[in-house]
Scaffold this motif. Structure first.
Motif, mmCIF file in Angstrom:
data_model
loop_
_atom_site.group_PDB
_atom_site.id
_atom_site.type_symbol
_atom_site.label_atom_id
_atom_site.label_comp_id
_atom_site.label_asym_id
_atom_site.label_seq_id
_atom_site.Cartn_x
_atom_site.Cartn_y
_atom_site.Cartn_z
ATOM 1 N N HIS A 106 5.279 -5.412 9.635
ATOM 2 C CA HIS A 106 5.915 -4.814 10.812
ATOM 3 C C HIS A 106 6.281 -5.824 11.896
ATOM 4 C CE1 HIS A 106 5.344 -0.706 9.457
ATOM 5 N NE2 HIS A 106 4.062 -0.913 9.241
ATOM 6 N N ASP B 113 0.153 -4.361 5.943
ATOM 7 C CA ASP B 113 -0.446 -3.864 7.188
ATOM 8 C C ASP B 113 -1.868 -4.382 7.389
ATOM 9 O OD1 ASP B 113 1.854 -2.529 7.742
ATOM 10 O OD2 ASP B 113 1.001 -0.518 7.668
ATOM 11 N N HIS C 265 0.875 -1.179 0.000
ATOM 12 C CA HIS C 265 0.000 0.000 0.000
ATOM 13 C C HIS C 265 0.905 1.219 0.000
ATOM 14 C CE1 HIS C 265 0.854 -0.689 4.239
ATOM 15 N NE2 HIS C 265 0.281 0.437 4.603
ATOM 16 N N ASP D 32 5.143 4.940 5.561
ATOM 17 C CA ASP D 32 6.137 4.015 6.122
ATOM 18 C C ASP D 32 6.308 2.762 5.266
ATOM 19 O OD1 ASP D 32 3.485 3.355 6.961
ATOM 20 O OD2 ASP D 32 4.288 1.987 8.461
ATOM 21 N N HIS D 33 5.787 2.817 4.019
ATOM 22 C CA HIS D 33 5.930 1.682 3.099
ATOM 23 C C HIS D 33 6.500 2.081 1.747
ATOM 24 C CE1 HIS D 33 3.825 -1.352 5.602
ATOM 25 N NE2 HIS D 33 3.442 -0.233 6.192
ATOM 26 N N HIS E 222 -0.776 -5.728 11.895
ATOM 27 C CA HIS E 222 0.407 -5.037 12.393
ATOM 28 C C HIS E 222 1.178 -5.873 13.410
ATOM 29 C CE1 HIS E 222 -1.671 -1.550 10.724
ATOM 30 N NE2 HIS E 222 -0.518 -0.930 10.736
#
Ligand code: ZN
Length: 294
Positions: A269, A223, A114, A118-119, A226
């Motif tokens: 994560h 995600d 996605h 943070d990706h 998580h």
């Protein structure tokens, strides 16, 4: 010769800690108390009430194809609303990639589960004041629905930059370089590896499934999950989920499938390699393992 998928974690930021209630609005400490044996330490700090995550990529090699799943926070990005992501330097990410025997030009495919900040951070790097693709030879696979969603939002006036500005500095330059490929469900990434839909966290969130003969099936879940705390509590969607109800339906579905088919799950994560899923009364529990299922 049997083909195998070799998987290595490339850390960008670890640990990444968030208060339980900040990450999971439906969560409460009491619900986690019975699962200390499984969560305490790596995944949850019971003293501080903090969920412990890692921000990392997964480097996957299948035969001669090299895939990077997700691209973390990156460096030099303007993220004033996230101090630990803001104007980062010296993260060591590319050095750790090199230690895994991989130069940026060795990456054939980047899978973006996605397009959250943070990706996609390492999708690009700063080169003489311009954002350029970090992986010069890679095709970057992005969900068609996901791309349309963020392109639409980025085109509207807003008080803060959309998604911390990550569409502008970490997605658009890849599109402009002609390296982005908009993919739909079922897209063949490599032999035995394909894109699967895992919607809810974002509208076009996707996963990567790798099924090779004689190997356990791997599912990179981005995600859609998580923390292993959500294996015990599948209805705990994150505060960052676009559609928390849909995210919970997706999570219950792939947990049930993983328990039935002995699929190895690799959440983006997870502070650890992977986990298998077992039934527990009416729910599920994780069994941590390596990506080859051992
Ligand atoms: Zn994330």
């Amino acid at each position: 010769m049997t083909r195998t998928a070799d998987v290595q974690r490339i850390i960008d930021l670890d640990p990444f800690r968030l208060p339980l209630g900040t990450l999971f609005p439906l969560a409460d400490m009491a619900a986690l108390e019975p699962f200390r044996d499984s969560l305490d330490g790596d995944h949850f700090d019971y003293e501080a009430g903090m969920v412990q995550l890692a921000v990392q990529s997964h480097l996957v090699r299948i035969g001669s194809t090299t895939i990077l799943v997700d691209a973390c926070v990156g460096e030099d990005k303007e993220r004033p609303r996230r101090p630990d992501w803001h104007q980062r330097r010296g993260s060591g990410f590319l050095r750790r990639l090199a230690s895994a025997g991989c130069a940026p030009e060795d990456i054939d495919i980047v899978v973006c589960t996605h397009l959250h900040a943070d990706h996609v951070g390492w999708n690009t790097r700063l080169d003489h004041g311009r954002w350029v693709p970090t992986f010069p030879k890679a095709r970057y696979l992005m969900g068609r629905t996901e791309l349309a969603h963020w392109a639409d939002l980025a085109g509207r006036p807003s008080e803060h930059p959309v998604n911390h500005g990550s569409y502008a500095d970490s997605v658009l330059p890849v599109l402009e370089a002609g390296q982005a490929v908009a993919v739909t469900d079922g897209h063949d990434v490599a032999a035995g590896a394909s894109i699967v839909p895992l919607p809810g966290h974002t509208p076009g969130h996707l996963g990567l499934r790798i099924g090779l003969v004689g190997q356990p099936t791997l599912l990179f879940t981005g995600d859609a999950m998580h923390s292993p705390a959500q294996v015990f509590n599948p209805d705990w969607s994150s505060a960052f989920c676009a559609d928390p109800a849909e995210a919970a339906v997706t999570r219950r579905r792939f947990l049930a499938e993983a328990a039935e088919t002995d699929t190895v799950l690799v959440p983006a994560h997870l502070r650890g390699d992977a986990m298998r899923i077992r039934r527990r009364q009416s729910g599920f529990r994780p069994v941590y393992c390596s990506c080859d299922g051992r």
